[in-house]
Scaffold this motif. Structure first.
Motif, PDB file in Angstrom:
ATOM      1  N   ASN A  41      -3.047   3.236 -10.614  1.00  0.00           N
ATOM      2  CA  ASN A  41      -1.929   4.181 -10.574  1.00  0.00           C
ATOM      3  C   ASN A  41      -0.638   3.402 -10.378  1.00  0.00           C
ATOM      4  O   ASN A  41      -0.607   2.409  -9.635  1.00  0.00           O
ATOM      5  CB  ASN A  41      -2.105   5.187  -9.444  1.00  0.00           C
ATOM      6  CG  ASN A  41      -3.266   6.140  -9.685  1.00  0.00           C
ATOM      7  OD1 ASN A  41      -4.420   5.726  -9.686  1.00  0.00           O
ATOM      8  ND2 ASN A  41      -2.971   7.403  -9.900  1.00  0.00           N
ATOM      9  N   LEU A  42       0.423   3.854 -11.008  1.00  0.00           N
ATOM     10  CA  LEU A  42       1.713   3.171 -10.943  1.00  0.00           C
ATOM     11  C   LEU A  42       2.782   4.145 -10.467  1.00  0.00           C
ATOM     12  O   LEU A  42       2.920   5.242 -11.003  1.00  0.00           O
ATOM     13  CB  LEU A  42       2.099   2.614 -12.318  1.00  0.00           C
ATOM     14  CG  LEU A  42       3.471   1.929 -12.404  1.00  0.00           C
ATOM     15  CD1 LEU A  42       3.472   0.631 -11.595  1.00  0.00           C
ATOM     16  CD2 LEU A  42       3.851   1.655 -13.854  1.00  0.00           C
ATOM     17  N   MET A  43       3.559   3.720  -9.467  1.00  0.00           N
ATOM     18  CA  MET A  43       4.651   4.539  -8.938  1.00  0.00           C
ATOM     19  C   MET A  43       5.948   3.757  -9.010  1.00  0.00           C
ATOM     20  O   MET A  43       5.967   2.538  -8.796  1.00  0.00           O
ATOM     21  CB  MET A  43       4.348   4.950  -7.496  1.00  0.00           C
ATOM     22  CG  MET A  43       3.083   5.774  -7.382  1.00  0.00           C
ATOM     23  SD  MET A  43       2.585   6.106  -5.695  1.00  0.00           S
ATOM     24  CE  MET A  43       0.951   6.789  -5.967  1.00  0.00           C
ATOM     25  N   LEU A  44       7.047   4.472  -9.282  1.00  0.00           N
ATOM     26  CA  LEU A  44       8.355   3.853  -9.475  1.00  0.00           C
ATOM     27  C   LEU A  44       9.382   4.510  -8.570  1.00  0.00           C
ATOM     28  O   LEU A  44       9.303   5.708  -8.278  1.00  0.00           O
ATOM     29  CB  LEU A  44       8.803   4.004 -10.935  1.00  0.00           C
ATOM     30  CG  LEU A  44       7.846   3.529 -12.025  1.00  0.00           C
ATOM     31  CD1 LEU A  44       8.374   3.906 -13.400  1.00  0.00           C
ATOM     32  CD2 LEU A  44       7.625   2.022 -11.940  1.00  0.00           C
ATOM     33  N   TYR A  45      10.350   3.693  -8.133  1.00  0.00           N
ATOM     34  CA  TYR A  45      11.449   4.221  -7.306  1.00  0.00           C
ATOM     35  C   TYR A  45      12.717   3.442  -7.617  1.00  0.00           C
ATOM     36  O   TYR A  45      12.682   2.216  -7.781  1.00  0.00           O
ATOM     37  CB  TYR A  45      11.132   4.103  -5.818  1.00  0.00           C
ATOM     38  CG  TYR A  45      12.262   4.607  -4.936  1.00  0.00           C
ATOM     39  CD1 TYR A  45      12.514   5.966  -4.824  1.00  0.00           C
ATOM     40  CD2 TYR A  45      13.078   3.717  -4.237  1.00  0.00           C
ATOM     41  CE1 TYR A  45      13.553   6.439  -4.037  1.00  0.00           C
ATOM     42  CE2 TYR A  45      14.124   4.190  -3.450  1.00  0.00           C
ATOM     43  CZ  TYR A  45      14.355   5.546  -3.356  1.00  0.00           C
ATOM     44  OH  TYR A  45      15.388   6.016  -2.583  1.00  0.00           O
ATOM     45  N   GLU A  46      13.836   4.157  -7.691  1.00  0.00           N
ATOM     46  CA  GLU A  46      15.130   3.524  -7.925  1.00  0.00           C
ATOM     47  C   GLU A  46      16.108   3.930  -6.830  1.00  0.00           C
ATOM     48  O   GLU A  46      16.215   5.109  -6.484  1.00  0.00           O
ATOM     49  CB  GLU A  46      15.680   3.916  -9.302  1.00  0.00           C
ATOM     50  CG  GLU A  46      14.836   3.388 -10.455  1.00  0.00           C
ATOM     51  CD  GLU A  46      15.460   3.663 -11.815  1.00  0.00           C
ATOM     52  OE1 GLU A  46      16.578   4.236 -11.850  1.00  0.00           O
ATOM     53  OE2 GLU A  46      14.838   3.317 -12.836  1.00  0.00           O
ATOM     54  N   GLU A  47      16.805   2.947  -6.285  1.00  0.00           N
ATOM     55  CA  GLU A  47      17.820   3.151  -5.243  1.00  0.00           C
ATOM     56  C   GLU A  47      19.027   2.308  -5.636  1.00  0.00           C
ATOM     57  O   GLU A  47      19.063   1.107  -5.376  1.00  0.00           O
ATOM     58  CB  GLU A  47      17.286   2.726  -3.878  1.00  0.00           C
ATOM     59  CG  GLU A  47      18.280   2.864  -2.743  1.00  0.00           C
ATOM     60  CD  GLU A  47      18.325   4.268  -2.163  1.00  0.00           C
ATOM     61  OE1 GLU A  47      19.279   4.559  -1.416  1.00  0.00           O
ATOM     62  OE2 GLU A  47      17.410   5.070  -2.435  1.00  0.00           O
ATOM     63  N   GLY A  48      20.015   2.952  -6.285  1.00  0.00           N
ATOM     64  CA  GLY A  48      21.159   2.200  -6.777  1.00  0.00           C
ATOM     65  C   GLY A  48      20.722   1.241  -7.865  1.00  0.00           C
ATOM     66  O   GLY A  48      20.074   1.617  -8.843  1.00  0.00           O
ATOM     67  N   LYS A  49      21.061  -0.025  -7.691  1.00  0.00           N
ATOM     68  CA  LYS A  49      20.696  -1.032  -8.679  1.00  0.00           C
ATOM     69  C   LYS A  49      19.293  -1.595  -8.453  1.00  0.00           C
ATOM     70  O   LYS A  49      18.771  -2.314  -9.307  1.00  0.00           O
ATOM     71  CB  LYS A  49      21.717  -2.173  -8.655  1.00  0.00           C
ATOM     72  CG  LYS A  49      23.116  -1.761  -9.107  1.00  0.00           C
ATOM     73  CD  LYS A  49      24.061  -2.955  -9.110  1.00  0.00           C
ATOM     74  CE  LYS A  49      25.444  -2.551  -9.590  1.00  0.00           C
ATOM     75  NZ  LYS A  49      26.384  -3.708  -9.614  1.00  0.00           N
ATOM     76  N   GLU A  50      18.704  -1.291  -7.309  1.00  0.00           N
ATOM     77  CA  GLU A  50      17.371  -1.817  -7.018  1.00  0.00           C
ATOM     78  C   GLU A  50      16.293  -0.879  -7.537  1.00  0.00           C
ATOM     79  O   GLU A  50      16.390   0.341  -7.397  1.00  0.00           O
ATOM     80  CB  GLU A  50      17.201  -2.036  -5.515  1.00  0.00           C
ATOM     81  CG  GLU A  50      17.939  -3.248  -4.988  1.00  0.00           C
ATOM     82  CD  GLU A  50      17.438  -3.640  -3.618  1.00  0.00           C
ATOM     83  OE1 GLU A  50      17.019  -4.800  -3.449  1.00  0.00           O
ATOM     84  OE2 GLU A  50      17.454  -2.794  -2.726  1.00  0.00           O
ATOM     85  N   LYS A  51      15.250  -1.475  -8.102  1.00  0.00           N
ATOM     86  CA  LYS A  51      14.160  -0.700  -8.681  1.00  0.00           C
ATOM     87  C   LYS A  51      12.832  -1.291  -8.205  1.00  0.00           C
ATOM     88  O   LYS A  51      12.616  -2.503  -8.311  1.00  0.00           O
ATOM     89  CB  LYS A  51      14.247  -0.730 -10.208  1.00  0.00           C
ATOM     90  CG  LYS A  51      15.583  -0.203 -10.738  1.00  0.00           C
ATOM     91  CD  LYS A  51      15.691  -0.330 -12.249  1.00  0.00           C
ATOM     92  CE  LYS A  51      17.051   0.193 -12.727  1.00  0.00           C
ATOM     93  NZ  LYS A  51      17.170   0.146 -14.209  1.00  0.00           N
ATOM     94  N   PHE A  52      11.969  -0.423  -7.688  1.00  0.00           N
ATOM     95  CA  PHE A  52      10.722  -0.873  -7.077  1.00  0.00           C
ATOM     96  C   PHE A  52       9.529  -0.220  -7.766  1.00  0.00           C
ATOM     97  O   PHE A  52       9.622   0.892  -8.293  1.00  0.00           O
ATOM     98  CB  PHE A  52      10.692  -0.512  -5.581  1.00  0.00           C
ATOM     99  CG  PHE A  52      11.798  -1.141  -4.781  1.00  0.00           C
ATOM    100  CD1 PHE A  52      11.595  -2.346  -4.128  1.00  0.00           C
ATOM    101  CD2 PHE A  52      13.043  -0.531  -4.683  1.00  0.00           C
ATOM    102  CE1 PHE A  52      12.606  -2.929  -3.388  1.00  0.00           C
ATOM    103  CE2 PHE A  52      14.063  -1.113  -3.940  1.00  0.00           C
ATOM    104  CZ  PHE A  52      13.847  -2.319  -3.301  1.00  0.00           C
ATOM    105  N   PHE A  53       8.396  -0.922  -7.717  1.00  0.00           N
ATOM    106  CA  PHE A  53       7.157  -0.349  -8.255  1.00  0.00           C
ATOM    107  C   PHE A  53       5.996  -0.665  -7.317  1.00  0.00           C
ATOM    108  O   PHE A  53       6.028  -1.630  -6.546  1.00  0.00           O
ATOM    109  CB  PHE A  53       6.861  -0.880  -9.660  1.00  0.00           C
ATOM    110  CG  PHE A  53       6.281  -2.268  -9.679  1.00  0.00           C
ATOM    111  CD1 PHE A  53       4.901  -2.475  -9.662  1.00  0.00           C
ATOM    112  CD2 PHE A  53       7.107  -3.393  -9.700  1.00  0.00           C
ATOM    113  CE1 PHE A  53       4.367  -3.752  -9.669  1.00  0.00           C
ATOM    114  CE2 PHE A  53       6.582  -4.669  -9.709  1.00  0.00           C
ATOM    115  CZ  PHE A  53       5.203  -4.851  -9.693  1.00  0.00           C
ATOM    116  N   LEU A  54       4.974   0.168  -7.383  1.00  0.00           N
ATOM    117  CA  LEU A  54       3.711  -0.065  -6.676  1.00  0.00           C
ATOM    118  C   LEU A  54       2.579   0.207  -7.652  1.00  0.00           C
ATOM    119  O   LEU A  54       2.440   1.324  -8.168  1.00  0.00           O
ATOM    120  CB  LEU A  54       3.571   0.851  -5.462  1.00  0.00           C
ATOM    121  CG  LEU A  54       2.158   0.958  -4.847  1.00  0.00           C
ATOM    122  CD1 LEU A  54       1.686  -0.388  -4.326  1.00  0.00           C
ATOM    123  CD2 LEU A  54       2.128   2.013  -3.737  1.00  0.00           C
TER     124      LEU A  54
END
Length: 741
Positions: A249-262
């Motif tokens: 499973n893949l999850m994504l998150y964006e906070e301003g210019k930063e982008k994270f995944f799990l």
């Protein structure tokens, strides 16, 4: 298969009131709103509460968040009238200075709590008729069991008031938490719960007690409300990603210019032992500490039952006992299994052997590739952790994870928690501690054997195609086992596009799963991903800094703590919005453990390990701005050995070498001392007494140039953990030289 999961509910925040008259100084909880954003292994939670003060006198007390090893508190806000008070992350030394100055101006009220994770915000000068709004923000790590995740949300608690005591503490910050109790007839007000669970693909199971569930392709939501929180039940949510086959499973998150995944690769719901025809190679790496009690024997009895004829086995020693079961891993015939059992039940002679360090053994294993007829390789390290460890050992373990699984088994009455917590973070494995009664040893040995002999995916590989990822944690990943997911998280650049291809073997069956990233969207409910990455990154930097400190790491740790709001050896909660000089203002002051420890991490499970830094007092200044000025490191060496009986020089040198490989405990004593005593160095002589069989019976201080009792006592206790071969009889005076580098 029926799985019972023990769920540990986090305690709710509560107000602690410095009054024993709840009928007069009535602070009533009117409402609680809990917002939970859950993304796989981590939940981002805020608890908002409203209190109304109906008393007639000026009130003071503290807002307490008890804390738990599985949670990280990121912030606390209190609003009273036009005043907004925030607990925000600041430089630790500045917080300490503010705290000391404030205590000289007024007498804050705090509890003395034996909880290294708790925080308290002192609040005084609360006027009659005040309405108080509080908000606590924290993240919680969720440990799955055989693919099933379960989280229980806190239940509201009334304000706690002082019991009528027979004594009065000398200071208002020395009340024990047991001196207070909830007012049972106080109302709890209303309760609302809003929970969001990110799917990141398929969600095979979801259960939410008492909640109304809504689902979309991307996430599920749960809402619950009750007019009287006293009538509410425990709100628990359980979910599972995989069904009968492994699933990513893949999850994504964006906070301003930063982008994270799990990316999580989840085991199937049914745990099964080896089903493949290929064998598994097991390499047991042990030191003398693992053979001095019944721990290794209990481990072997449980582990050997699951070995198959196609599996291979070898046992390698490190430390003074530079021996091995065989030159190469051997097929698990009855003869090899029998020989291995005998090997693990006795301490080996070190006569004529050159000591070998753990790093050397790991590098030797690395040089021998896995045979094509083996499905996987697992390295099992049995030790108490007191060794000459350094960053090279961590690097070697990380490299091993590219081709092997690495497990540690903590053995002995005393263990080096610092070593095990660091390794667990690198390997993301569960904790296994072999100690206690015979029944406890047997239970833990069986748990380990059951864990390691049920792989769900072997030869696991993850490929990123068109998805621009960076800052990956962990750097390497192991196979997928039935009781833990494999987690890979980090940052990405640009728009989410491309695909991720996961391959491996599920038994004899080839496994391939492709994730089309364009089908997924960054969600607000995955906010916790940024904290997951930042905490893991800071924790590993701190682990490395313990053995090889540099200012660049100190700066990065501090930056991460400041930006993502968590405590480190260099950051701590401080107050904004409180002016001590305004008479009508509420006065606020933060209190939390400024001397954080990391000891409890060894008893935490794999999900919880990421929840908090292994916050040890690192060999560094507490303020990174002053790190260069306080850049003082020390080294301990064996200067001389004088024995009551004349011994050959080769024996003396062997004893010296053996001791110098086990100086990590003394080195920690010295590192801690240098923070308090600048330029501390000198000679410490310890007297070792051995019986006729060569066993150590007593250690005492013979002489010291330090004249600091706490440092000398720490060195004596560390020396007691040194394992020496039976080469000396009578007395031996060993001189240790402490030098500032």
């Amino acid at each position: 298969m029926h799985i019972t999961v023990e769920v540990h509910a986090i305690e709710s925040p509560r107000m602690i009131i410095n009054s024993d008259a709840p009928d007069i100084d009535s602070l009533l909880l009117e409402s609680t709103v809990i917002n939970a954003k859950i993304s796989g292994i981590i939940a981002d939670i805020t608890i908002q509460q409203k209190y109304v003060y109906k008393g007639s006198s000026i009130l003071d007390g503290a807002l307490l968040m008890p804390g738990d090893p599985s949670i990280t508190i990121h912030g606390c806000t209190v609003k009273i009238g036009n005043q907004t008070i925030k607990a925000e992350m600041k430089d630790r030394e500045k917080v300490r200075e503010i705290f000391d100055k404030a205590k000289k101006k007024f007498d804050p009220f705090f509890l003395t709590i034996n909880n290294p994770d708790a925080i308290q915000m002192h609040l005084s000068n609360i006027q009659p008729g005040s309405i108080i709004y509080t908000e606590i923000h924290y993240t919680e790590m969720i440990k799955p069991s055989f693919g099933l995740y379960t989280i229980s949300l806190p239940k509201p608690i009334q304000a706690h008031y002082l019991k009528v005591l027979d004594y009065v503490p000398l200071h208002r910050d020395t009340y024990a938490d047991t001196s207070f109790e909830a007012v049972k007839d106080y109302p709890l007000g209303t309760l609302q719960v809003h929970a969001f669970i990110a799917k990141g693909g398929k969600l095979s199971f979801l259960k939410a007690d008492e909640c109304s569930i809504q689902q979309t392709d991307q996430e599920a939501s749960c809402t619950y409300s009750v007019a009287d929180a006293a009538q509410s039940k425990q709100i628990s949510l359980s979910y599972r990603f995989a069904d009968t086959e492994p699933q990513a499973n893949l999850m994504l998150y964006e906070e301003g210019k930063e982008k994270f995944f799990l990316l999580s690769v989840n085991p199937p719901s049914i745990a099964e032992a080896h089903k493949e025809s290929l064998g598994h190679e097991y390499i047991i790496v042990c030191d003398s500490a693992s053979l001095q009690d019944n721990s290794a024997n209990e481990f072997w009895k449980a582990f050997s039952k699951g070995l198959r004829e196609q599996d291979k086995l070898n046992i390698l020693h490190f430390g003074p006992e530079n021996t091995r079961l065989d030159e190469e891993s051997q097929v698990c015939t009855k003869d090899i299994i029998s020989r291995a059992g005998v090997y693990l039940q006795r301490i080996h002679s070190t006569e004529g052997l050159e000591p070998i360090q753990l790093i050397d053994v790991l590098q030797q294993i690395q040089l021998k590739p896995l045979h094509s007829d083996m499905a996987s390789r697992s390295i099992i390290i049995l030790t108490n952790g007191f060794m000459d460890a350094n960053t090279d050992v961590y690097d070697a373990i990380t490299k091993q994870l590219q081709d092997a699984n690495v497990f540690t088994l903590a053995v002995g009455k005393e263990i080096n928690e610092r070593f095990f917590s660091a390794v667990h973070r690198l390997t993301m494995t569960d904790n296994f501690i072999l100690k206690g009664s015979q029944e406890e040893l047997n239970k833990e040995a069986i748990r380990f054997a059951d864990y390691i002999q049920k792989p769900s995916l072997t030869k696991l590989k993850v490929g990123f195609d068109g998805f621009d990822v960076n800052s990956l944690e962990p750097a390497s990943y192991p196979d997928l086992f039935s009781d833990r997911p494999v987690l890979l998280f980090g940052k990405y650049k640009g728009n989410p596009k491309g695909r991720i291809v996961i391959t491996g073997f599920h038994g004899n069956k080839e496994f391939v799963q492709t994730i089309d990233i364009t089908l997924l969207k960054p969600l607000a409910s995955t906010k916790g991903l940024q904290y997951l990455w930042a905490k893991q990154r800071a924790s590993i930097l701190i682990d490395y800094n313990v053995y090889d400190r540099n200012n660049d790491r100190v700066k990065e740790i501090t930056k991460l703590g400041m930006k993502y709001g968590f405590q480190t050896p260099y950051t701590s909660f401080g107050i904004t919005g409180s002016d001590y000089n305004k008479s009508k203002n509420v006065i606020a002051l933060m209190y939390q453990p400024l001397n954080l420890n990391g000891g409890t991490l060894v008893s935490n499970a794999s999900g919880q390990q990421l929840a908090r830094t292994s916050v040890v007092e690192v060999e560094a200044a507490c303020n990174y701005a002053d790190a260069a000025a306080h850049d003082e490191e020390g080294l301990i060496s064996v200067e001389s050995i004088m024995t009551e009986r004349v011994l050959d020089n080769t024996i003396i040198e062997k004893v010296r070498s053996t001791i110098e490989q086990q100086l990590s405990g003394m080195q920690e004593c010295y590192a801690e001392a240098l923070k308090k005593f600048r330029h501390l160095q000198g000679n410490v002589q310890l007297l070792f007494i051995f019986n006729e069989e060569g066993s150590l019976t007593e250690i005492s201080l013979a002489d010291s140039e330090l004249n600091i009792e706490e440092v000398e006592q720490c060195m004596i206790e560390s020396a007691k953990r040194i394992s020496l071969p039976p080469m000396i009889q009578g007395m031996a005076q060993i001189s240790f030289l402490l030098e500032v580098l």
